[in-house]
Design a protein around this motif. Structure first.
Motif, PDB file in Angstrom:
ATOM      1  N   SER A 127      -6.504   9.347  -1.711  1.00 33.45           N
ATOM      2  CA  SER A 127      -6.597   9.291  -0.254  1.00 33.45           C
ATOM      3  C   SER A 127      -7.668  10.241   0.267  1.00 33.45           C
ATOM      4  CB  SER A 127      -5.233   9.562   0.384  1.00 33.45           C
ATOM      5  OG  SER A 127      -4.573  10.563  -0.310  1.00 33.45           O
ATOM      6  N   SER A 139      -2.666  10.180  -6.399  1.00 35.49           N
ATOM      7  CA  SER A 139      -2.644   9.434  -5.134  1.00 35.49           C
ATOM      8  C   SER A 139      -3.201  10.294  -4.006  1.00 35.49           C
ATOM      9  CB  SER A 139      -1.237   8.926  -4.827  1.00 35.49           C
ATOM     10  OG  SER A 139      -0.441   9.995  -4.424  1.00 35.49           O
ATOM     11  N   GLU A 164      -1.741   2.961  -3.598  1.00 32.17           N
ATOM     12  CA  GLU A 164      -2.181   1.906  -2.695  1.00 32.17           C
ATOM     13  C   GLU A 164      -3.522   2.298  -2.118  1.00 32.17           C
ATOM     14  OE1 GLU A 164       0.644   0.778   0.282  1.00 32.17           O
ATOM     15  OE2 GLU A 164       2.242   0.781  -1.210  1.00 32.17           O
ATOM     16  N   HIS A 165      -4.425   1.373  -2.197  1.00 28.24           N
ATOM     17  CA  HIS A 165      -5.740   1.669  -1.672  1.00 28.24           C
ATOM     18  C   HIS A 165      -6.424   0.350  -1.392  1.00 28.24           C
ATOM     19  CE1 HIS A 165      -9.549   3.698  -1.140  1.00 28.24           C
ATOM     20  NE2 HIS A 165      -8.885   4.856  -1.190  1.00 28.24           N
ATOM     21  N   MET A 202       4.874  -3.487  -8.434  1.00 30.09           N
ATOM     22  CA  MET A 202       4.371  -2.760  -7.248  1.00 30.09           C
ATOM     23  C   MET A 202       3.771  -1.425  -7.693  1.00 30.09           C
ATOM     24  SD  MET A 202       4.039  -3.077  -4.023  1.00 30.09           S
ATOM     25  CE  MET A 202       3.301  -1.922  -2.904  1.00 30.09           C
ATOM     26  N   GLU A 242      -5.766  -4.373  -7.288  1.00 27.57           N
ATOM     27  CA  GLU A 242      -4.471  -3.878  -7.750  1.00 27.57           C
ATOM     28  C   GLU A 242      -4.440  -3.641  -9.244  1.00 27.57           C
ATOM     29  OE1 GLU A 242      -0.346  -5.894  -7.135  1.00 27.57           O
ATOM     30  OE2 GLU A 242      -1.219  -5.314  -5.203  1.00 27.57           O
ATOM     31  N   ASN A 293       2.238   2.330  -7.636  1.00 26.27           N
ATOM     32  CA  ASN A 293       2.457   3.529  -6.865  1.00 26.27           C
ATOM     33  C   ASN A 293       1.288   3.812  -5.953  1.00 26.27           C
ATOM     34  OD1 ASN A 293       4.940   4.615  -7.324  1.00 26.27           O
ATOM     35  ND2 ASN A 293       4.354   5.487  -9.293  1.00 26.27           N
TER      36      ASN A 293
END
Lengths: 681, 433
Positions: free
Chosen positions: B33, B29, B5-6, B1, B11, B3
């Motif tokens: 964003s 991160s 996420e986008h 998993m 991935e 760290n």
């Protein structure tokens, strides 16, 4: 006034020499003197001699720098190879890529550095890389100028490598406006690619001289004067491109390598990989120069004690500059050949003998009037005296033998001097000086064996341990053998015999201990050569005809080389007669003559004032002085009104003084001026 | 998993990115964003600051390169004029999508031109639908350029009406940048210093292929133990680690210890590292010299550092001039009479020193003095008579060029120049000997 001389970075000395020489290229020598004194020949001799000496000094310089330059080239080679072939891939990636930097400590004699850098870049261009750039602080006030200068010099040296490819170089110089590191690395890429793609024959010629991808060497001539900002920016920028082209920096440092830490913060100095190189100290350099130029019979020209002392003092007290020493030496040569008519004989012995024969009557009279020759005449029997003073042909014969004697004297003198030097350097506290130049000065001036220092030296010599003594004597024997003088074969024999006896003694009295072994009689016999030194070390002034080869007007030299502008200015204003040579200006000290130029009167008056000078009082005093002697008309003086012309003269003189820097307008009081020179405070 | 996420990126890319930026996950991160999706408009300007070598440049570069975002990366130190800077940006922009590596040179003198050319370029490169990033590294240099450059970059999005984000990287805080005329405030982001744990993690990340990661981590641990107190610069530490690693491996190579014998290895390396701290780290001796010493296994003792050559040989009068300058700089002028005159009047001891003078003059630093005072002191400290020759004056000037004296203040040298002596007491002591 002094202030002006400070900020105008005085090259007075160099200028004097320059003016002198430009004169001497004209018919300076023959001015005012008729040619019966061989002025033309003297000039030719002088030039020839200087040419020889100059080439000799260049040779010395080259030899002295050789070691340093070899080290530097080695360093360049290494830094370069390390950049290319890293041991392991990992190491290469982890280590930050530092710029290889050579810190070149050259000593405070800044005037000599130019020579060194010039020959350094020549050596590098011959052996290592065509891309050598030297930068000076005053050319690079900002990073922009620095890069401009850098790229300009690099593009130029590109031209000089392949002159066939001029068109492309023109292209590059047109694009010069964009002087950034990026375009520099692009340029480097294109240049190295070009040499790779060249025809094999051409490649061989270029690679024989330079390495495959030659480094770019940037020399900072005077590290101290660069501003911190410029240096930092340059290093930071170039460190980002170090992988694209091999850059090597050379810092020319005059003081100490600490300056690097003072100029560069740690974040910047950590980008450098600094190695230290030290040049030969200037004192050693001077010692070699004196040894090769003065303590030799190779050049007929000699310096007297006082002149040598002046030159050495300027060196030790003021500038440590070997270049200036040589310039001073050059000046004394010129001065000697100019002022001494008999200097025509100051050449190699054989040539001098020939020249004696063709001397004019005038010149013979010159010989007769030499003090040393007069002494010689007085020591002769009376018939010979008359012959010497009346017959030119007899005089010429004698002169020839005397010149030969002088030559032999020199040969012996230098050999014996070196021997004595071997003795004195081994003594504690060096009573006769550590350097051979000090000993030379002592011997030139007076009979050295009559001095106290010599006595104490002998005392100390008696206390030397035997093995030391043997070593010294062996060295002496070597010097004697290597010298050309034939007189010493006898001495050498004696010396060797003595040494042999010494060795035997050691064998016999092995158990007694060395202190007592060389008993007094043995030791005293060892001084036999020492005692016989005396006749050889007689001061040069005692030698007949020494004036021909010795230059001894130390005063002229001092005036030219160690000028005192303040004093000269004061003399000119205080005693104008000294320069103007006008009889009417001759006056007693202290009184102010009205015949003097206005500025002198004003100057003298202002000397009597304090820090602030009242202009009205000054003007009144001025008009009193000016009108004093003219003042046959007492009524005119009585009136308070100052003559307009006098007023104008006063104003002009005062502004002249202001221009010379003696006074300045003061803001404290409106009608006052402030003094700027001594006595004002 | 992962760290990060986008929705925009696969991935695998994000995972790869994560492995590339250890200890900077949170900053990355938040940047992700902010950036949003490719076609989204982002903040017009982002200001990133943090101490030296805390990964600003590295993170930015990896981020933009891994995600293959169109970007321009410029170092402001290198482009020292605004013109160079603008031209550099345009040139890099040209080569963004086109094949050739170096774009042709675009002349661009003013910011106005820049905006026009920039708009053109975006269209020719077909980048209207993506955010273009302009990264200005070492942005503190911008403050020294023309006044319109920094505000211009802050409002570049507005002026060009294109999807562009300008990112400033700097070592100093935004407050020191803010121009006094109104400007668009950038989004600021702080990169904190690496902690010792972070350093350990990052340094051990790239271990040499011949040795195991644990072995190298143990070495880094020792290294940090010695150097952490003086140096937190990642680059420098990495450099030092590489320099000294061969020495650390020595016992293993010779077979005297195995890789787990930490204690023996520590004994072997510790004094060596301490020596390195005093020499290589301070650049007293160069790293290549250090490596040579290691190879020859010699003691670094015989190789003197730069500071060991502190002694400067000066001509006779220069020495006295410098001493006189030092005296003039550190003694109040009132005391000259007392020190340098033979028949000075009696001075009452009690009132001699004014109150503020009781603090040591050395703490206050050198004071300027006029030329005349320097010469007066010189005459009194030299035994024999000194003539004020041109040589003496030129010596003063050369002392100034050697940075042993400095000229103070105004350029008008006619009315009495003033100097300061910049050398230390130790230096003077060495000279006076």
């Amino acid at each position: 006034t002094a202030v002006r001389f400070v900020n105008k970075k005085c090259y007075i000395r160099a200028r004097f020499v320059y003016i002198y020489l430009s004169f001497c290229l004209t018919d300076y020598f023959s001015q005012g003197k008729n040619d019966s004194e061989d002025s033309g020949l003297r000039f030719a001799t002088c030039q020839l001699l200087w040419k020889q000496i100059n080439s000799e000094t260049e040779k010395i310089q080259e030899e002295l720098n050789k070691q340093l330059f070899d080290n530097l080239i080695h360093f360049l080679r290494q830094s370069h190879s390390e950049l290319q072939t890293k041991k392991t891939e990992w190491m290469c990636r982890m280590k930050s890529s530092e710029i290889p930097t050579a810190a070149l400590v050259l000593g405070v004699n800044v005037t000599d550095h130019d020579m060194t850098f010039k020959s350094l870049s020549e050596v590098l261009q011959d052996n290592v890389t065509p891309y050598v750039v030297s930068l000076q602080a005053k050319e690079c006030p900002g990073i922009k100028h620095l890069l401009q200068k850098l790229m300009g010099q690099l593009m130029d040296c590109n031209v000089d490598v392949d002159s066939s490819e001029e068109e492309e170089c023109v292209n590059i110089s047109q694009k010069k406006i964009r002087c950034s590191m990026a375009s520099l690395s692009k340029w480097y890429e294109s240049v190295t690619k070009k040499t790779d793609s060249e025809t094999p024959s051409k490649k061989r010629t270029s690679s024989s001289r330079h390495w495959q991808s030659p480094p770019i060497v940037v020399i900072f001539k005077d590290m101290e004067s660069f501003t911190t900002k410029v240096l930092q920016d340059f290093i930071v920028i170039s460190s980002q491109h170090i992988r694209e082209f091999p850059l090597v920096l050379i810092f020319g440092i005059a003081t100490s390598p600490m300056i690097i830490h003072r100029l560069l913060p740690h974040s910047v100095s950590s980008l450098l990989c600094i190695e230290l190189f030290q040049s030969l100290s200037c004192k050693e350099h001077l010692a070699t120069v004196i040894d090769k130029l003065l303590l030799t019979t190779q050049f007929p020209f000699k310096l007297s004690e006082k002149v040598l002392q002046v030159l050495i003092n300027i060196f030790l007290y003021h500038d440590f500059s070997v270049q200036n020493f040589i310039k001073g030496f050059q000046l004394s040569i010129v001065e000697h050949f100019y002022s001494q008519p008999l200097s025509v004989l100051c050449c190699q012995l054989l040539e001098a003998k020939k020249r004696v024969n063709s001397l004019s009557h005038n010149q013979c009279e010159n010989i007769r009037s030499l003090p040393s020759f007069r002494r010689y005449v007085e020591s002769q029997v009376s018939e010979k005296q008359i012959a010497l003073l009346t017959e030119d042909s007899f005089l010429k014969e004698v002169t020839q033998t005397l010149l030969e004697d002088l030559h032999i004297y020199h040969e012996n003198y230098f050999t014996v001097l070196r021997c004595l030097h071997v003795f004195t350097t081994s003594l504690p506290k060096y009573p006769l000086g550590k350097q051979i130049r000090e000993l030379h000065c002592a011997c030139l001036g007076k009979s050295v064996w009559e001095t106290e220092e010599y006595e104490s030296a002998i005392q100390l010599l008696r206390m030397l341990a035997k093995d030391e003594l043997v070593a010294i004597l062996q060295k002496c024997a070597e010097i004697f053998i290597s010298s050309s003088g034939k007189q010493f074969s006898n001495t050498v024999e004696k010396l060797e015999e003595f040494l042999a006896r010494f060795q035997n003694l050691e064998g016999e009295h092995f158990s007694v201990g060395f202190r007592s072994v060389p008993s007094v009689e043995e030791l005293s016999s060892s001084y036999i050569p020492c005692c016989s030194f005396r006749s050889y070390l007689a001061p040069a002034e005692m030698q007949t005809l020494n004036e021909v080869v010795y230059f001894n007007t130390a005063n002229t030299l001092r005036e030219h080389l160690n000028a005192a502008p303040r004093i000269a200015l004061h003399t000119a204003l205080n005693n104008p007669y000294c320069y103007l040579k006008n009889q009417t200006l001759k006056s007693d000290v202290g009184c102010i003559s009205n015949t003097a130029p206005d500025i002198c009167i004003v100057y003298k008056l202002h000397l009597e004032c304090g820090r602030l000078i009242n202009l009205v009082d000054w003007l009144e005093a001025f008009s009193t002085v000016v009108t004093a002697v003219e003042g046959t008309d007492p009524d005119a003086v009585a009136t308070d009104q100052v003559d307009e012309i006098i007023h104008a003269r006063f104003i002009r003189a005062v502004s002249e003084l202001e221009l010379l820097g003696f006074i300045k307008p003061s803001k404290q009081k409106t009608d006052h001026v402030a003094r700027l020179t001594w006595g004002g405070c | 998993m992962p760290n990060f996420e986008h929705p925009e990126y696969p991935e695998a890319t994000l995972l790869h990115l994560e492995s590339m930026v250890p200890c900077r996950e949170s900053q990355v991160s938040s940047l992700l964003s902010i950036f949003g999706e490719r076609q989204h408009f982002s903040f017009p300007s982002i200001f990133i600051y943090g101490h030296t070598s805390c990964g600003k440049t590295y993170v930015m570069q990896t981020l933009l390169e891994t995600l293959e975002l169109p970007h321009v990366f410029v170092n402001c130190v290198e482009c020292f004029t605004s013109r160079l800077l603008l031209e550099e940006i345009l040139t890099q922009l040209q080569s963004l999508s086109s094949e050739k590596k170096h774009g042709s040179h675009v002349p661009c003198d003013t910011f106005n031109d820049f905006v026009r050319l920039f708009k053109q370029e975006i269209i020719t490169q077909d980048l209207q639908n993506q955010t273009v990033y302009i990264v200005l590294d070492k942005a503190e240099q911008l403050r020294e350029m023309e006044a319109n450059v920094l505000p211009g970059f802050l409002r570049l999005q507005e002026m060009t009406d294109r999807n562009v984000t300008v990112i400033f990287l700097s070592e100093i805080v935004w407050e020191l940048f803010r121009p006094n005329t109104g400007c668009l405030e950038p989004f600021t982001l702080y990169f904190s210093d690496y902690s010792i744990g972070n350093l350990q993690k990052i340094l051990s990340h790239y271990h040499p292929p011949e040795y195991s990661a644990d072995f190298y981590a143990a070495y880094i641990n020792i290294l940090l133990g010695v150097f952490y107190t003086v140096c937190r610069d990642l680059k420098e530490l990495r450099h030092l680690a590489a320099l000294n690693f061969t020495k650390y491996c020595e016992p293993v190579v010779r077979g005297e210890a195995n890789e787990r014998d930490t204690r023996r290895l520590w004994k072997n390396i510790e004094s060596h590292l301490k020596k390195a701290m005093q020499t290589v780290y301070l650049r007293e001796i160069s790293s290549s010299q250090w490596e040579r010493i290691q190879k020859d296994d010699g003691e670094p003792g015989h190789l003197k550092g730069l500071s060991a050559h502190a002694h400067v040989e000066l001509p006779y009068y220069s020495k006295f001039l410098l001493i006189a300058a030092y005296l003039a700089s550190y003694n109040p002028a009132r005391t000259d009479k007392r020190f340098f005159l033979k028949h000075h009047g009696k001075i009452k001891k009690t009132n001699f020193l004014k109150k503020h003078e009781k603090t040591s003059n050395h703490l206050l630093g050198p004071k300027p003095f006029p030329l005349d005072r320097l010469l007066a002191i010189l005459y009194s400290i030299v035994d024999n008579k000194v003539a004020p020759t041109a040589n003496i004056f030129s010596q003063i000037t050369s002392l100034v060029t050697l940075q042993l004296l400095t000229l103070v203040g105004h350029d008008d040298q006619l009315d009495g120049p003033k100097y300061k002596c910049t050398v230390s007491l130790d230096f003077i002591r060495a000279i006076a000997r």
